[in-house]
Write a protein that holds these residues in place. Structure first.
Motif, PDB file in Angstrom:
ATOM      1  N   UNK A  79      14.105   8.380  -3.684  1.00 56.62           N
ATOM      2  CA  UNK A  79      15.247   9.291  -3.582  1.00 56.62           C
ATOM      3  C   UNK A  79      15.508   9.833  -2.243  1.00 56.62           C
ATOM      4  N   UNK A  80      16.805   9.883  -1.966  1.00 56.48           N
ATOM      5  CA  UNK A  80      17.210  10.397  -0.592  1.00 56.48           C
ATOM      6  C   UNK A  80      18.272  11.522  -1.163  1.00 56.48           C
ATOM      7  N   UNK A  81      17.763  12.572  -0.994  1.00 49.15           N
ATOM      8  CA  UNK A  81      18.860  13.665  -1.623  1.00 49.15           C
ATOM      9  C   UNK A  81      19.418  14.228  -0.112  1.00 49.15           C
ATOM     10  N   UNK A  82      20.611  14.162   0.169  1.00 50.17           N
ATOM     11  CA  UNK A  82      21.131  14.542   1.491  1.00 50.17           C
ATOM     12  C   UNK A  82      20.677  13.515   2.544  1.00 50.17           C
ATOM     13  N   UNK A  83      20.574  14.183   3.762  1.00 52.11           N
ATOM     14  CA  UNK A  83      19.796  13.026   4.908  1.00 52.11           C
ATOM     15  C   UNK A  83      18.356  13.059   5.041  1.00 52.11           C
ATOM     16  N   UNK A 159      26.021   7.308   2.364  1.00 47.42           N
ATOM     17  CA  UNK A 159      26.764   6.553   3.472  1.00 47.42           C
ATOM     18  C   UNK A 159      27.352   7.353   4.419  1.00 47.42           C
ATOM     19  N   UNK A 160      27.175   8.978   4.222  1.00 45.19           N
ATOM     20  CA  UNK A 160      27.728  10.098   5.033  1.00 45.19           C
ATOM     21  C   UNK A 160      27.250   9.716   6.405  1.00 45.19           C
ATOM     22  N   UNK A 161      28.401   9.558   7.302  1.00 44.39           N
ATOM     23  CA  UNK A 161      28.285   9.344   8.786  1.00 44.39           C
ATOM     24  C   UNK A 161      28.148   8.021   9.088  1.00 44.39           C
ATOM     25  N   UNK A 162      28.086   7.040   8.312  1.00 43.34           N
ATOM     26  CA  UNK A 162      27.800   5.826   8.898  1.00 43.34           C
ATOM     27  C   UNK A 162      29.213   5.118   9.310  1.00 43.34           C
TER      28      UNK A 162
END
Length: 309
Positions: A79-83, A159-162
């Motif tokens: 998992x990746x939760x947030x950054x 994809x936040x910030x990409x």
């Protein structure tokens, strides 16, 4: 099933943040979790990865109960939760070795490099993470999350910030993972990207699941669907009069050479034949395609919660 969520609820005092939500994610499927801000998407993900306790309901990962076989079930999740967070003064390789040592499943050196190659970081693995771009850090995050060969990968707003190129590459990595048999549960507010990325999706609103559908069902043009059909002709005024008088479909003029006709998909051939038979040359026919955004807005009432959960 890679993931089976059965009637999970999260209640704080008298408020139900998540209310009796049930869905399943199949093996090798990319499943999207959509909803307005505050709908409860992140709360659902946090309950699945056990960062938050459920009030009620059951969760099974690859057939293992999160309640009865906690360690076994969690071993099936990446998992990746947030950054994703890493040690910036260490190289990508050293960070992955660190996570490899913490894994309850044995991870070989060969597996480490296999994962690095999958996310296209093998050439940058000896660089310090502080030199990585945001997109490279996201890819390293995916590498870390799948290092122990989980059956389910869970990503919250990955994809936040990409930038557009980074988003496109990231989408490609997820499709490759799904092709290798890994199931992916992804939450994102970028509907255009989710449309390209997901096989199926669920919409959450005010803590409740209101709709599940395949992406193909959403975007496929059906014979009886009424939509705007664009016809490019040599004379839009003449074309408009022909369609209205002979076929009685609503028509609007876009410009000197294009008209929009509101009709069913199956009517396009009749309209085309009528125009050509009346002496109008038709150069192009374009069908308005229903998008995930259209479906999302159609199904949600745009209510925003008190906070982004």
């Amino acid at each position: 099933m890679a993931l089976s969520v059965k009637g999970i609820t999260k209640q704080i005092r008298s408020r139900k943040i998540v209310d009796q939500v049930s869905f399943e994610v199949k093996k090798g499927e990319v499943f999207g979790l959509l909803g307005p801000n505050g709908a409860g998407k992140t709360t659902i993900i946090r309950m699945i990865v056990s960062l938050m306790k459920r009030t009620s309901g059951e969760i099974f990962i690859n057939g293992k109960s999160l309640d009865k076989d906690f360690k076994g079930a969690l071993n099936e999740i990446g998992a990746i939760v947030e950054n994703p967070e890493f040690y910036p003064y260490m190289t990508g390789y050293q960070n992955l070795v660190h996570y490899k040592r913490m894994s309850r499943k044995p991870v070989s050196e060969e597996r480490l490099w296999e994962v690095a190659k999958l996310v296209k970081l093998e050439d940058a693995l000896k660089q310090k993470v502080k030199t990585y771009s945001l997109g490279m850090r996201q890819r390293l995050g995916v590498a870390q999350a799948i290092l122990h060969q989980p059956s389910l990968l869970i990503l919250d707003e990955p994809t936040n910030g990409l930038d557009p190129q980074g988003i496109r590459e990231f989408r490609g990595y997820l499709r490759e993972l799904a092709g290798s048999g890994v199931s992916v549960l992804v939450s994102s507010h970028l509907l255009s990207e989710m449309e390209l990325m997901c096989d199926r999706y669920a919409i959450i609103e005010k803590g409740k699941l209101i709709h599940i559908e395949t992406m193909a069902e959403t975007t496929t043009v059906k014979q009886d669907d009424r939509r705007d059909i664009l016809f490019a002709t040599d004379d839009s005024e003449s074309a408009k009069q022909t369609v209205e008088k002979q076929l009685h479909f609503p028509v609007s003029i876009v410009d000197d050479t294009r008209i929009l006709v509101s009709a069913a998909y199956k009517d396009a051939a009749v309209i085309n034949a009528t125009l050509v038979g009346s002496g109008c040359n038709v150069y192009e026919i374009h069908f308005e395609k229903k998008t995930l955004e259209d479906r999302f807005l159609e199904l949600t009432n745009h209510t925003t919660g008190e906070e982004n959960q």
